[in-house]
Design a protein around this motif. Structure first.
Motif, mmCIF file in Angstrom:
data_model
loop_
_atom_site.group_PDB
_atom_site.id
_atom_site.type_symbol
_atom_site.label_atom_id
_atom_site.label_comp_id
_atom_site.label_asym_id
_atom_site.label_seq_id
_atom_site.Cartn_x
_atom_site.Cartn_y
_atom_site.Cartn_z
ATOM 1 N N VAL A 9 0.977 -1.450 0.245
ATOM 2 C CA VAL A 9 -0.032 -0.031 -0.191
ATOM 3 C C VAL A 9 0.999 1.234 -0.009
ATOM 4 N N PHE A 32 -0.258 -0.500 -4.623
ATOM 5 C CA PHE A 32 -1.167 0.338 -5.043
ATOM 6 C C PHE A 32 -0.846 1.905 -4.629
ATOM 7 N N LYS A 34 -2.235 5.697 -4.995
ATOM 8 C CA LYS A 34 -3.684 6.512 -5.532
ATOM 9 C C LYS A 34 -3.084 7.904 -6.289
ATOM 10 N N GLU A 80 -5.303 2.689 -7.763
ATOM 11 C CA GLU A 80 -6.809 2.781 -7.166
ATOM 12 C C GLU A 80 -6.640 3.210 -5.752
ATOM 13 N N GLU A 81 -7.618 3.841 -5.260
ATOM 14 C CA GLU A 81 -7.210 4.075 -3.877
ATOM 15 C C GLU A 81 -7.945 3.057 -3.091
ATOM 16 N N ILE A 82 -7.169 2.516 -1.861
ATOM 17 C CA ILE A 82 -7.717 1.557 -1.077
ATOM 18 C C ILE A 82 -8.547 2.211 0.127
ATOM 19 N N ILE A 83 -9.628 1.844 0.180
ATOM 20 C CA ILE A 83 -10.720 2.481 0.996
ATOM 21 C C ILE A 83 -10.755 1.556 2.261
ATOM 22 N N TYR A 97 -9.972 -3.290 -0.083
ATOM 23 C CA TYR A 97 -11.338 -2.756 -0.828
ATOM 24 C C TYR A 97 -10.961 -1.545 -1.581
ATOM 25 N N THR A 98 -11.050 -1.435 -2.756
ATOM 26 C CA THR A 98 -10.968 -0.227 -3.260
ATOM 27 C C THR A 98 -12.330 0.322 -3.962
ATOM 28 N N ASP A 99 -12.742 1.776 -4.384
ATOM 29 C CA ASP A 99 -14.007 1.921 -4.761
ATOM 30 C C ASP A 99 -14.677 0.653 -5.656
ATOM 31 N N GLU A 102 -12.236 -5.581 -5.077
ATOM 32 C CA GLU A 102 -11.847 -6.108 -3.962
ATOM 33 C C GLU A 102 -10.659 -7.123 -4.364
#
Ligand code: NAP
Length: 308
Positions: A9, A32, A34, A80-83, A97-99, A102
């Protein structure tokens, strides 16, 4: 659902180094990021203390080189942004999880870094982009022959202040104590620089201006006296805050919010590692971030082989 041995991350020097070691060790690896690969180092004017690179590179050039090296070993880069991260999923496999998607991972290496701390005084937010900046490399050239102030007494404040002397006619360094926190070698160079003017024992009470910053209201913490300091711009370097939003619920943090790890970079959860500026490390440098990345990836590989 895509599944990896390692999900990293963050794509700064720590994350990229972990990617080099993990992918080179034949682990399926996803990084990942963002924003821009490279992280905070991208806005560092020059890096002169990274071993093996005697020429002075910009932070951006150095991160680009590390990325090129990582690419040779084939980790996947996912913008992708990990949320959310589910650290407690089944059989030790974690879920990210991203938007839109998964992902599963046997191990997670968190390298989400840190960001500048705000002064939190009146006027600061109002004048961001209008004279208040957190990045001398990005905005310094706008202040040719102008007067600027740098707030803080650490390595960043003093180094970036010196960088600003390339453009500005005068650079005030405003520090809340009467000695700098910056390392001695940086201090020595700064004290020799005739454009640098140090204001000790003082904090910024307010940033004032009209369309653009015009004045700082300073308070001397010893005398309680207030002083107006006319400036064209102000660069804030009062430390960093860890990017720990994804972690607060599950991962053990120190009182400042940095992740506590053991010597193999493992957090309180097995198979989850934290590296780089996010960690409660005694030294925040590119070299220590890279070292953290190597250690975490090495032990992630061991963790996976034991798991299997
Ligand atoms: P830092 O070392 O935490 O220094 C922050 C500075 O801001 C300190 O002088 C602190 O004062 C001051 N400060 C904190 N809160 C303040 C407030 N509310 N108002 C006014 N002043 C405040 O942060 P940094 O300089 O950003 O460095 C972060 C890390 O990166 C450090 O580990 C540093 O060594 C590393 N770094 C290294 C290099 C390099 O080696 N070339 C370059 C940049 C950064 P006190 O001193 O009184 O606490």
């Amino acid at each position: 659902m895509k599944s990896y041995d390692v999900i990293i991350v963050g794509g700064g020097p720590a994350g990229l180094s972990a990617a080099i070691y993990a992918a080179r060790g034949n682990l399926s690896t996803a990084v990942f990021e963002k924003a821009l690969i490279g992280g905070q180092i991208n806005v560092t004017y020059e890096v002169e203390n990274y071993p093996g690179i005697p020429e002075v590179l910009s932070g951006f050039e150095l991160s680009d080189r590390i990325k090129q090296q990582a690419d040779k070993f084939g980790p996947e880069f996912i913008e992708e942004e990990i949320i959310k991260i589910d650290f407690a999923s089944t059989n030790g496999v974690k879920k990210v999880y991203t938007d839109d998607n998964e992902y599963l991972a046997k191990t997670i290496i968190i390298a989400s870094g840190a960001q500048p701390r705000y002064l939190n005084c009146p006027g600061e937010q109002e004048f961001i982009g209008k004279g208040v900046s957190y990045c001398a490399t990005c905005d310094g050239a706008l202040y040719r022959n102008k007067v600027v102030a740098v707030i803080g007494g650490g390595d960043s404040a003093v180094e970036e202040g010196m960088f600003l002397t390339k453009f500005a006619s005068k650079v005030y360094v405003i520090h809340r104590r009467d000695e700098l926190r910056a390392v001695k070698s940086i201090q020595d160079r700064a004290f020799k620089n005739e454009k640098m003017v140090f204001i000790w024992d003082s904090v910024v009470e307010e940033v004032q201006g009209e369309n653009f910053v015009k004045n700082l209201v300073l308070k001397n913490l010893k005398t309680e006296e207030k002083q107006d300091l006319p400036v064209d711009g102000v660069f804030v370097y009062v430390g960093i805050l860890p990017n720990n939003e994804l972690l607060k619920k599950d991962i053990t943090l120190d009182k400042s919010g940095f992740v506590i790890t053991n010597e193999i970079m493992e957090t309180n959860i097995s198979g989850v590692y934290a590296i780089g500026d996010l960690r409660n490390t005694p030294l925040r440098q590119v070299i220590t971030a890279c070292s953290d990345g190597a250690i975490a990836a090495f032990y992630a590989e061991k963790f996976i082989s034991e798991m299997e």
